[in-house]
Design an enzyme around this catalytic site. Structure first.
Site, PDB file in Angstrom:
ATOM      1  CD  GLU A 130      14.400  -8.769   9.561  1.00  0.00           C
ATOM      2  OE1 GLU A 130      14.176  -9.754   8.878  1.00  0.00           O
ATOM      3  OE2 GLU A 130      15.516  -8.536  10.081  1.00  0.00           O
ATOM      4  N   GLY A 171      18.380  -4.507  17.472  1.00  0.00           N
ATOM      5  CA  GLY A 171      17.917  -4.489  16.073  1.00  0.00           C
ATOM      6  C   GLY A 171      16.413  -4.329  16.005  1.00  0.00           C
TER       7      GLY A 171
END
Lengths: 697, 330
Positions: free
Chosen positions: A662, A659
């Site tokens: 962020e 991921g």
């Protein structure tokens, strides 16, 4: 895996819906053409605390085009969906300035806004409190911090270690209120057909909004459908149902026609969730060589009186570095403010600004190079849990980044390099973000025309998730990307993780993988012959995720900044940022780089610009638009070099995805602040690094 | 936003007649329309004057330049005579807003921009400028971007125009037209200090239409510049800006013009600094002394005191750069 599985994954594939977006063909929540559409305009409270005495709806109802005025007196009653922020128009209490206190519904947007602008509301105003301070009398210890972390942790005896350390740093840092401003404002269109509700919503999770709507309106699951095929950004502020979809659904039921509610940019500053201000204290004790002995990280932050949200500001400090002893705490004050919610990397983002700034101060106090200091304190296992890391490439990222930025040329004496009127310097900070996956369901279909379809309630908020899922699914079906269709953003596809926590692609890809495997197995069973009605499989990753081994899963990275400071004016420029990340498998280098560049840009914006200023007397922001609330403009952003190191991690999920949504924002601000110190000898501990803070610092 | 009537003015006479009846002029609309959306401006009638024939840029008989009020910021900034003889003006314009806004915004409209004070722009809050007598929350509130010079108890808002700062330094004249016919108002008399009436921002007679801005023939203007310090690198209003022109002969200041933006409710002509620089050696020390003198009158508030050293540094730097560029430091 077989050879064919990597045909698309790993390739820099152009965003599938790119052409549809730039030609306007891709419809967003406020763009669906519907017959008899009505428009809702939100009326916000002009007091920060008190009660609504009366709303004079008669004049508004007499205005041309006005169909209804929803207030707490006549709005449909809502069920409990576990989120008080969206339990709107249910009573006369006002909890913060800007709260939605009425909705004017009219046959045109102009008519709705005209009436909303002049709707007379009288209040019984009560004293309010909107200012967070380190010694606020209302500070308390929340039961947990977002999303479910322990509030405080302690390892060893940090006070004793600190006292015994030959080198210590004891500093306070602060980050201001920062606002979510995705390009597409929060918007929804709701349509009732008898007892069936269809909502077009700008959301990061159609399944999550679906669940909420069934509870608010007491409907069975199959009576609600939420669409969100295209979403213009969210940053977390669309991670849960927000006021537009709730108000639109209420209003549509009242007026008996479809209703659209779009927030204005100004309204977003009160109604979509923002990043709490944080007041942080870092105490670090170390040996003279920089070996950490004690880290104490305390955070003070705010929540609202509506709902508790506790940002997990100090959690990264629990696992970043080895230390003999440590303590982390969070304290909250419930103020008369809108509820802070998620904003890109809640917790890690503000927390790492403080930790990584303090480490820079420690490095100087010890006379150790800041890159070397971090490498020296690399932990053999997760310091908090004792579990091994599934992978951890921080050291590799630091070395690669140092190489790329030209760290070897950095002066160790602050304020000693000059280029014309500019003082120049370099700074570094580490970055981290958890690598998690959450259960998702998916349906895969083999059609008789030879195409394969994946249906999953994923959301593409501009990240490239749709494209990444197509790559994964196509590979697993051993088919070219052109032969597969990935359908997302429709709650009818079943429960799935939201686009949040950097978990979207990791979670959905897992479901795509299982769905493709199941479909291939079924195709094998029937010898490859697909009947006219197609072949369907349905999968759920819950069991597989439940069976995951116990290891510590995180992505890491290193951020480097080159800055120029005009010491006569305090102006700061950032001609170059270098970010190197260890984030597992990168499905699509093109969209991944875009995500990382976006995160770093937002980190730069946080470092230099972003700040909501509040006037305590009104309990209101004084800069609630994009002219007053500055976000980095193109001219502020120089070269951004975002890259990653090779990292194969089979323990995060079958595809090895960590991921990347962020991590790009984590550490950027500290790298810039540290570079400003290196350039000009001015240490800015309170964001943003405004010119007046550099000038007088 | 309230409903309003929209009319296109056929000629200046018709526009002026409508304005006397309470209509607002619309040119580029880059400020008025925003304020209408915010409810700060609520005209019943908007008269579009953008098609009136005031968009040319022409030399004047006495060697100056007449810039039509409807000329766009982009066109003025790109005009060869402006770039060559009044570089401060081109730079001021190019430091403002964005390319798209500069294409739409006009010279006349720019002079009438309203302040960006957050209280002025928010109709749910008091503001003496928007609602006379309601109070000024900025004085004890959010005033980091507010005035340190020329303000009053009633109002500390700053004028946001970059263009006006350059025009102040250039001794420009605003050409207007009203029922009494064409008239000329020197820029130095165009803006009012807020005093007791911050709602009155200019000395423009009611209904008057700005038709142009006249730049005098001014030799020193060819050696001029504009430097704008702001909270981001572009697309932001000035925290402090300096428009300056400097002529140095044999190491001595021969002519100097200085105006400041972001410090006052109006473009601030730094006459004290100019007087202090008359016939003195063009040195950093002279420039700094003059800047300090100008800022002696500053009355900073809790959160904008930084503007004093910032303005001092910026004035000094801009003058020094101008002197250095002409190779004429003492």
């Amino acid at each position: 895996m077989t050879e064919t599985l990597t045909r698309a994954v790993g390739m820099p594939v152009t965003r599938i819906e790119g052409v549809a977006k730039v030609t306007g063909e891709a419809l967003y929540a406020a763009e669906y053409p519907l017959a008899d559409l009505a428009f809702g305009s939100v009326v916000q409270s002009t007091i920060a605390r008190g009660r609504i005495v009366a709303v004079d709806v008669d004049a508004a109802l007499a205005m041309p085009g006005v169909l209804a005025v929803l207030t707490h007196e006549n709005a449909p009653r809502l069920g409990d969906a576990g989120d008080a922020d969206i339990c709107l128009l249910q009573d006369d209490a006002v909890h913060y300035r800007g709260e939605a206190v009425a909705l004017v519904v009219a046959t045109s947007l102009e008519a709705a806004r005209s009436a909303a602008d002049v709707l007379p509301i009288s209040y019984d105003e009560q004293p309010h409190d909107v200012v967070l301070t380190e010694d606020h009398p209302g500070l308390y210890r929340p039961g947990h911090v977002n999303p479910g972390f322990e509030t405080d942790t302690e390892q060893g005896d940090p006070d004793a270690e600190l006292a015994a350390s030959p080198v210590t740093v004891d500093r306070r840092y602060s980050t201001p209120t920062m606002q979510n401003n995705p390009m597409e404002p929060h918007a929804a269109t709701a349509v009732w057909d008898g007892h069936r509700l269809t909502a077009y919503d700008s959301t990061q999770g159609a399944a999550s909004v679906h669940r909420v709507l069934t509870k608010l309106f007491d409907l069975p699951g199959d009576a609600v459908r939420v669409y969100s095929p295209h979403v213009g950004g969210g940053f977390g502020s669309k991670g849960s149902a927000r006021p537009p979809v709730v108000l639109a659904a209420m209003a549509a039921r009242v007026v008996g026609r479809p209703v659209r509610v779009v927030l204005t940019r100004q309204q977003m500053f009160a109604l979509v969730g923002y990043r709490t201000p944080t007041l942080q204290r870092l105490r670090i004790g170390a040996d003279r060589d920089g070996t950490l002995r004690a880290i104490i990280h305390d955070a003070v932050e705010q929540t609202s009186t509506v709902l508790e949200f506790a940002e997990q500001t100090t959690v990264a400090t629990r696992m970043m570095y080895a230390a003999t002893a440590r303590r982390t705490t969070h304290r909250l004050a419930a103020l008369d403010v809108p509820t802070p919610r998620w904003m890109r990397a809640p917790g890690e983002c503000p927390g790492m600004f403080a930790l990584e700034s303090a480490l820079d101060e420690l490095a100087e106090a010890c006379g150790v190079d800041p890159v070397e200091l971090r490498i020296r304190n690399e932990p053999p296992a997760d310091p908090e849990s004792g579990l091994p890391f599934s992978s951890r490439s921080l050291v590799a990222c630091l070395r690669e980044g140092a190489n790329r930025i030209g760290w070897a040329d950095r002066s160790t004496t602050p304020g000693s390099r000059q280029d014309g009127r500019w003082a120049i310097g370099l700074g570094v900070a580490a970055s981290t973000y958890p690598a998690r996956s959450a259960p998702s369901t998916a349906r895969a279909t083999a059609q008789s025309d030879g195409r394969f379809v994946l249906s999953i309630t994923a959301a593409d908020i501009g990240t490239g998730a749709r494209t990444a899922l197509t790559q994964v699914f196509a590979d697993e079906m051993q088919a070219p990307m052109q032969a597969v269709d990935v359908r997302i953003g429709d709650s009818d596809f079943g429960p799935a993780m939201i686009a949040g926590g950097s978990m979207g692609t990791a979670s959905w890809s897992w479901a795509a993988l299982l769905a493709a495997q199941a479909l291939r197995a079924k195709l094998d069973e029937c010898g490859g012959a697909v009947p006219a009605e197609g072949i369907d499989v349905h999968v759920d990753t819950a069991d597989a995720i439940g069976a995951m081994s116990k290891v510590s899963r995180h992505a890491f990275g290193a951020q480097f900044a080159q800055v120029r400071v005009d010491v006569e004016t305090g102006e700061v420029r950032v001609p170059r940022l270098v970010g190197v990340f260890g984030a597992g498998r990168v499905v699509n280098p093109k969209t991944a780089r875009s995500q990382l560049i976006g995160g770093m840009t937002m980190g730069l914006s946080m470092a230099l610009h972003e700040e909501s200023t509040i006037d305590s007397r009104f309990g209101d922001y004084t800069n609630h638009d994009l002219a007053g609330y500055h976000i980095a403009a193109n001219a502020d952003v120089g070269e951004i070099d975002a890259s990653w190191v090779e990292e194969i991690d089979h323990e995060v999920n079958p595809l090895g995805i960590k991921g990347i949504g962020e991590i790009g924002i984590v550490g950027t601000a500290a790298a810039i602040a540290n570079a400003v110190y290196n350039a000009a000898g001015v240490r800015v501990r309170d964001l943003p690094i405004r010119l007046d803070r550099v000038l007088v610092g | 936003m309230r409903e309003f009537e929209y009319a296109v003015a056929g000629d200046a006479r018709a526009a002026i007649a409508a304005a006397r009846g309470g209509a607002r002029y619309l040119a580029g609309g880059t400020n008025l329309v925003d304020l209408m959306k915010l409810g700060v401006e609520t005209p019943a009638l908007v008269v579009d004057v953008s098609r009136l024939p005031f968009d040319s840029i022409e030399p004047t008989a006495d060697g100056g330049l007449l810039i039509g009020a409807m000329a766009s910021n982009s066109d003025v900034a790109a005009h060869p005579v402006v770039r060559q003889r009044y570089p401060v003006l081109a730079r001021a314009l190019l430091s403002g807003a964005s390319g798209q806004l500069r294409n739409a915004a006009t010279v006349g409209g720019n002079l009438l921009q309203r302040t960006r004070c957050g209280y002025f722009q928010d109709v749910t809050k008091p503001c003496n400028k928007r609602a006379p007598g309601s109070g000024c929350p900025a004085r004890d509130g959010d005033h980091r971007n507010h005035a340190i010079l020329g303000a009053s108890k009633q109002c500390i808002a700053t004028n946001p125009s970059d263009l006006a700062v350059a025009l102040a330094a250039l001794d420009a004249v605003v050409v207007i037209e009203d029922d009494a016919g064409p008239r000329r108002i020197p820029l130095s008399e165009f803006y009012r200090r807020p005093g007791e009436r911050p709602d009155l921002e200019t000395n423009l007679p009611p209904g008057a239409l700005i038709t142009g801005v006249e730049l005098p023939a001014l030799g020193v203007a060819a050696r001029s510049t504009y430097r704008k310090v702001r909270d981001r690198a572009s697309y932001a209003f000035a925290v402090i800006s300096v428009a300056a022109a400097l002529e140095v002969r044999e190491g001595i200041v021969d002519d100097v013009r200085i105006a400041l933006g972001g410090v006052a409710p109006l473009p601030w002509r730094a006459r004290r600094a100019e007087a202090a620089l008359a016939r003195v050696p063009a040195t950093e020390e002279s420039f700094r002394v003059a800047a300090v003198l100008e800022l002696d009158a500053a009355e900073p508030l809790r959160d904008n005191a930084f503007k004093v050293p910032l303005a001092r540094n910026l004035i000094t730097r801009v003058l020094l750069d101008l002197a250095t560029a002409s190779g004429a430091t003492a």
